[in-house]
Design an enzyme around this catalytic site. Structure first.
Site, short mmCIF file in Angstrom:
data_model
loop_
_atom_site.label_atom_id
_atom_site.label_comp_id
_atom_site.label_asym_id
_atom_site.label_seq_id
_atom_site.Cartn_x
_atom_site.Cartn_y
_atom_site.Cartn_z
N LYS A 209 -9.23 3.64 -5.57
CA LYS A 209 -8.35 4.20 -6.60
C LYS A 209 -9.08 5.15 -7.55
CE LYS A 209 -4.41 1.21 -6.29
NZ LYS A 209 -3.52 0.22 -6.89
N ARG A 244 -6.26 -6.46 -1.69
CA ARG A 244 -5.54 -5.50 -0.83
C ARG A 244 -6.43 -4.26 -0.67
NH1 ARG A 244 -2.02 -1.15 -1.43
NH2 ARG A 244 -0.28 -1.08 0.06
#
Length: 262
Positions: A209, A244
């Site tokens: 991210k 995840r």
């Protein structure tokens, strides 16, 4: 949890799994590398992504879901969707979990989705978010970040319970990257144990991210593996239940070592 993005425009791997055959190959690879479950997403939730009709989402999702379920009948399959129709059809086609990025969004009532989940009895991931893909970057304003995320997750939980979802079905996802600045994402990772204290298993998705790229000064999402690993290790130390990730093989090793140390 291995990420299977079936979209052409996801931020780090869009378009790589554009056929059921490619998705099936990647699913098998992730399962061999140590994934405990797979998360299939057919609608991009990256910042700026546009809306999609549920019928279009199902057109992308179902061929891959059916192929993977047929090839790996014992695999645990999650579907990443905020559309009740998509969730209902996916569960009927063999999905095991529903992962709802708007499950704890105070501006996006999820009662219809909660009724689908309640009827199925499946695990249900409630993620914290604000706004939608086009507006969430403007909604990252908090007085007390951890307290407000906790409060909005509790609101989403109460709404799900009112719709018939059982407490044991629910997992919380604090929503890294969704309506949070880079500094707020770091603060949220440091405070995961505070959220865990509420009693719901935590799922966290830090993989590749932007906040990791900001810290590392690394603009290439796929080159953020070791930053992702550092976040995952700290998450495991704070009791997070599910990570995840895109890079299942190396992160599975990180998780096992971090769990042994913790």
């Amino acid at each position: 949890m291995g990420i299977l993005n079936l979209t052409p425009d996801s931020f780090s791997d869009g378009g790589r799994l554009d056929t059921p055959e490619a998705a099936l190959r990647q699913a098998g690879r992730m399962l061999r590398q140590g994934a405990d479950l797979l998360d299939l997403g057919a609608q991009s939730t990256r910042p700026g992504a546009g809306p999609m009709r549920p019928e279009q989402e199902l057109e992308r999702l179902l061929p891959a879901l059916r192929a993977i379920r047929s090839a790996y009948p014992g695999a645990c399959l999650s579907v990443d969707t905020f559309e009740p129709l998509v969730a209902e059809v996916a569960l009927a086609e063999g999905a095991d979990w529903i992962n709802n990025v708007r499950g704890a969004n105070p501006e996006a009532p999820a009662a219809a989705m909660a009724r689908v989940v309640a009827a199925s009895g499946c695990p249900y991931v409630l993620m914290h978010s604000r706004g939608d893909s086009r507006s969430m970057d403007r909604r990252a304003s908090y007085g007390d970040l951890l307290e407000e995320v906790r409060g909005e997750l509790l609101q989403g939980t109460d709404a799900a319970l009112a719709a018939g979802v059982r407490p044991g079905q629910i997992l919380w996802d604090p929503g890294l990257g969704f309506a949070k600045t880079n500094d707020q994402n770091l603060e949220l990772v440091r405070g995961l144990s505070r959220l865990r204290a509420e009693g719901f298993p935590l799922l966290v998705g830090p993989s590749r991210k932007r906040f990791i790229g900001a810290v590392l000064q690394e603009p290439r999402p796929r080159a953020r593996l070791w930053g992702t690993a550092a976040v995952c290790a700290l998450a495991v130390a704070q009791g997070v239940a599910v990570l995840r990730v895109h890079d299942v093989g190396p992160i599975a090793q990180v998780v096992r070592m971090a769990a042994a140390l913790a």
